[in-house]
Scaffold this motif. Structure first.
Motif, short mmCIF file in Angstrom:
data_model
loop_
_atom_site.label_atom_id
_atom_site.label_comp_id
_atom_site.label_asym_id
_atom_site.label_seq_id
_atom_site.Cartn_x
_atom_site.Cartn_y
_atom_site.Cartn_z
N ARG A 125 0.79 -1.22 0.00
CA ARG A 125 0.00 0.00 0.00
C ARG A 125 0.82 1.28 0.00
NH1 ARG A 125 -3.02 0.09 5.14
NH2 ARG A 125 -4.26 1.73 4.16
N HIS A 126 2.08 1.22 0.38
CA HIS A 126 2.83 2.44 0.65
C HIS A 126 4.05 2.64 -0.24
CE1 HIS A 126 1.00 1.74 4.86
NE2 HIS A 126 0.21 2.49 4.14
N LEU A 127 4.06 2.04 -1.41
CA LEU A 127 5.23 2.17 -2.26
C LEU A 127 5.45 3.61 -2.72
CD1 LEU A 127 4.96 -1.03 -4.49
CD2 LEU A 127 6.51 -0.62 -2.57
N ALA A 128 4.38 4.37 -2.86
CA ALA A 128 4.52 5.75 -3.32
C ALA A 128 5.21 6.63 -2.28
CB ALA A 128 3.15 6.34 -3.66
N GLY B 175 13.60 -12.93 0.74
CA GLY B 175 12.85 -14.01 1.36
C GLY B 175 11.86 -14.73 0.47
N GLY B 176 11.76 -14.35 -0.79
CA GLY B 176 10.78 -14.98 -1.66
C GLY B 176 9.37 -14.48 -1.45
N THR B 177 9.22 -13.34 -0.75
CA THR B 177 7.89 -12.83 -0.42
C THR B 177 7.07 -12.49 -1.66
OG1 THR B 177 8.82 -11.92 1.62
CG2 THR B 177 6.66 -11.12 0.98
N VAL B 178 7.74 -12.14 -2.76
CA VAL B 178 7.00 -11.84 -3.99
C VAL B 178 6.17 -13.04 -4.43
CG1 VAL B 178 8.80 -12.56 -5.62
CG2 VAL B 178 7.23 -10.70 -6.23
N GLY B 179 6.55 -14.24 -4.00
CA GLY B 179 5.78 -15.43 -4.33
C GLY B 179 4.46 -15.52 -3.61
N ASN B 180 4.22 -14.62 -2.65
CA ASN B 180 2.94 -14.63 -1.93
C ASN B 180 1.82 -13.94 -2.70
OD1 ASN B 180 4.73 -14.04 1.16
ND2 ASN B 180 4.15 -15.99 0.25
N PHE B 181 2.18 -13.30 -3.83
CA PHE B 181 1.18 -12.66 -4.68
C PHE B 181 0.65 -13.63 -5.72
CE2 PHE B 181 3.95 -8.99 -3.55
CZ PHE B 181 3.00 -8.15 -2.99
N TYR B 182 -0.66 -13.55 -5.99
CA TYR B 182 -1.20 -14.22 -7.17
C TYR B 182 -0.65 -13.51 -8.42
CZ TYR B 182 -4.40 -16.74 -4.12
OH TYR B 182 -4.92 -17.55 -3.14
N LEU B 183 -0.71 -14.18 -9.56
CA LEU B 183 -0.06 -13.69 -10.77
C LEU B 183 -0.41 -12.25 -11.09
CD1 LEU B 183 1.66 -14.10 -13.30
CD2 LEU B 183 -0.35 -15.11 -14.41
N GLU B 184 -1.70 -11.93 -11.16
CA GLU B 184 -2.09 -10.57 -11.53
C GLU B 184 -1.70 -9.57 -10.44
OE1 GLU B 184 -3.04 -9.60 -14.48
OE2 GLU B 184 -2.79 -11.70 -15.05
N GLU B 185 -1.77 -10.00 -9.17
CA GLU B 185 -1.32 -9.14 -8.08
C GLU B 185 0.17 -8.88 -8.19
OE1 GLU B 185 -4.36 -10.52 -4.49
OE2 GLU B 185 -2.46 -11.56 -4.79
N ARG B 186 0.93 -9.91 -8.54
CA ARG B 186 2.38 -9.77 -8.65
C ARG B 186 2.75 -8.80 -9.77
NH1 ARG B 186 3.45 -14.81 -9.13
NH2 ARG B 186 3.95 -14.98 -11.35
N ALA C 262 0.89 -6.41 -10.94
CA ALA C 262 0.50 -5.06 -10.51
C ALA C 262 1.50 -4.51 -9.50
CB ALA C 262 -0.91 -5.09 -9.92
N PHE C 263 1.97 -5.35 -8.58
CA PHE C 263 2.93 -4.91 -7.58
C PHE C 263 4.25 -4.50 -8.24
CE2 PHE C 263 6.63 -6.07 -5.00
CZ PHE C 263 6.46 -5.21 -3.93
N LEU C 264 4.77 -5.33 -9.14
CA LEU C 264 6.03 -5.01 -9.78
C LEU C 264 5.91 -3.73 -10.61
CD1 LEU C 264 7.22 -8.58 -10.88
CD2 LEU C 264 8.10 -7.19 -8.99
N GLY C 265 4.76 -3.53 -11.23
CA GLY C 265 4.54 -2.30 -11.97
C GLY C 265 4.49 -1.09 -11.05
N ALA C 266 3.80 -1.22 -9.91
CA ALA C 266 3.73 -0.12 -8.95
C ALA C 266 5.10 0.18 -8.36
CB ALA C 266 2.73 -0.46 -7.85
N LEU C 267 5.89 -0.87 -8.10
CA LEU C 267 7.23 -0.67 -7.57
C LEU C 267 8.10 0.06 -8.59
CD1 LEU C 267 9.35 -1.10 -5.42
CD2 LEU C 267 9.74 -3.41 -6.30
#
Length: 322
Positions: free
Chosen positions: A144-147, A161-172, A174-179
């Motif tokens: 929520r706070h990348l900005a 830690g491999g935490t990016v693997g906790n996202f579902y595909l579309e969430e991942r 979206a997260f990488l794009g937001a980052l």
């Protein structure tokens, strides 16, 4: 040089979105609990304990990569600030920081985590270890706070830690794009990913003999009971880890042993579960290096280098924002 510990919690207090998200998740089919509810102070302690279990190979594999390649990472990135997402105690990160401090360019370290107690402890330890390094802990949720990531200089964001693997595909995606959107051209990302390997080794890591992972997943219900005036019967659920071969991921669930009716006062919501019905709490995806490199390229990263441990169990991806 001593620097006062300042915790920036300006954005974490807004709980409207997490409550709405939880309400939607529990009304959906299949029912889910967003993983954010795992991580109160107790949840952070349990996860830290998980990383020290003999069955849980990712921690030591990642530590091996950091020990081997941290000097190169510091030299190649030239970062003056390291930001760690979901930092916890920043245990493994000290190997990385040792190399950055020795390289002589780093000025600031900003660990971001939801647990204030964990951040305060980590900041104290790091302040003693690196007296000339400005440590700026930020209480926050990396979804929520990348900005609001700290700015200035050349930044390297460590998401270990491999935490990016906790996202579902579309969430991942979206997260990488937001980052990528939150970084400037020339900033860097160091991303930890668990790699595809024999299923029995993977499943042992998520179904440990001491039951710590069970307690960690179950903690989500304990947090909801405590914080949201709910009455889930924790003893009526069994922890069930499943392997999804199509998606290459572990699916961690809580299964109701008997019919369950719980009321969540803060949501004004009644949740009724049949015997055998499951709550999906967290997933952990395992990656092919080429696939995750392609996802990073699509998000706006380039100059990607995949670093692995000797056994090939885990990967650290060093990549630059284009």
């Amino acid at each position: 040089m001593d620097h006062p510990t300042r915790i920036d919690d300006r954005d974490v207090i807004d709980r409207d979105d997490p409550l709405a998200e939880l309400s939607r998740a529990l009304r959906s089919r299949p029912r889910t609990i967003p993983p954010r509810w795992l991580y109160d102070d107790r949840g952070s302690e349990l996860f830290d304990e998980i990383t020290r279990l003999p069955e849980y190979y990712p921690t030591e594999a990642e530590r091996e990569i950091l020990a081997t390649h941290s000097t190169m990472i510091a030299e190649v990135s030239g970062a003056t600030m390291v930001i760690e997402l979901g930092s916890g105690t920043s245990d493994k990160t000290r190997t990385l920081l040792d190399a950055f401090v020795a390289h002589g360019q780093i000025e600031r370290f900003a660990p971001l985590d939801v647990s204030a107690a964990t951040l305060l402890y980590a900041a104290e330890v790091l302040g003693q270890r690196y007296p000339d390094l400005v440590v700026e802990p930020v209480i926050g949720d990396f979804t929520r706070h990348l900005a609001r990531l700290p700015e200035g200089g050349t930044r390297l964001v460590a998401f270990l830690g491999g935490t990016v693997g906790n996202f579902y595909l579309e969430e991942r995606r979206a997260f990488l794009g937001a980052l990528a959107d939150s970084l400037e051209s020339g900033d860097w990302l160091l991303l930890g990913v668990d790699l595809i390997k024999p299923i029995d080794r993977i499943m042992d890591a998520y179904n440990d003999s001491r039951g710590v992972t069970d307690a960690f997943i179950r903690n989500a219900l304990r947090v909801i009971n405590r914080d949201l005036d709910a009455n889930f019967d924790l003893g009526n659920f069994e922890y069930v880890p499943l392997w999804d071969a199509r998606e290459h991921r572990v699916d961690m669930r809580l299964r109701a042993c008997d019919p369950e009716r719980a009321h969540i006062g803060a949501l004004g919501l009644d949740v009724q579960l049949e015997a055998g019905e499951e709550l999906r709490v967290e997933i952990s995806t395992k990656f092919d290096p080429a696939d995750i490199s392609d996802e990073l390229a699509d998000a706006g990263f380039g100059d990607t280098d995949v670093l692995t441990d000797a056994a090939g169990d885990f990967g650290l991806i060093l990549t630059r924002r284009r």
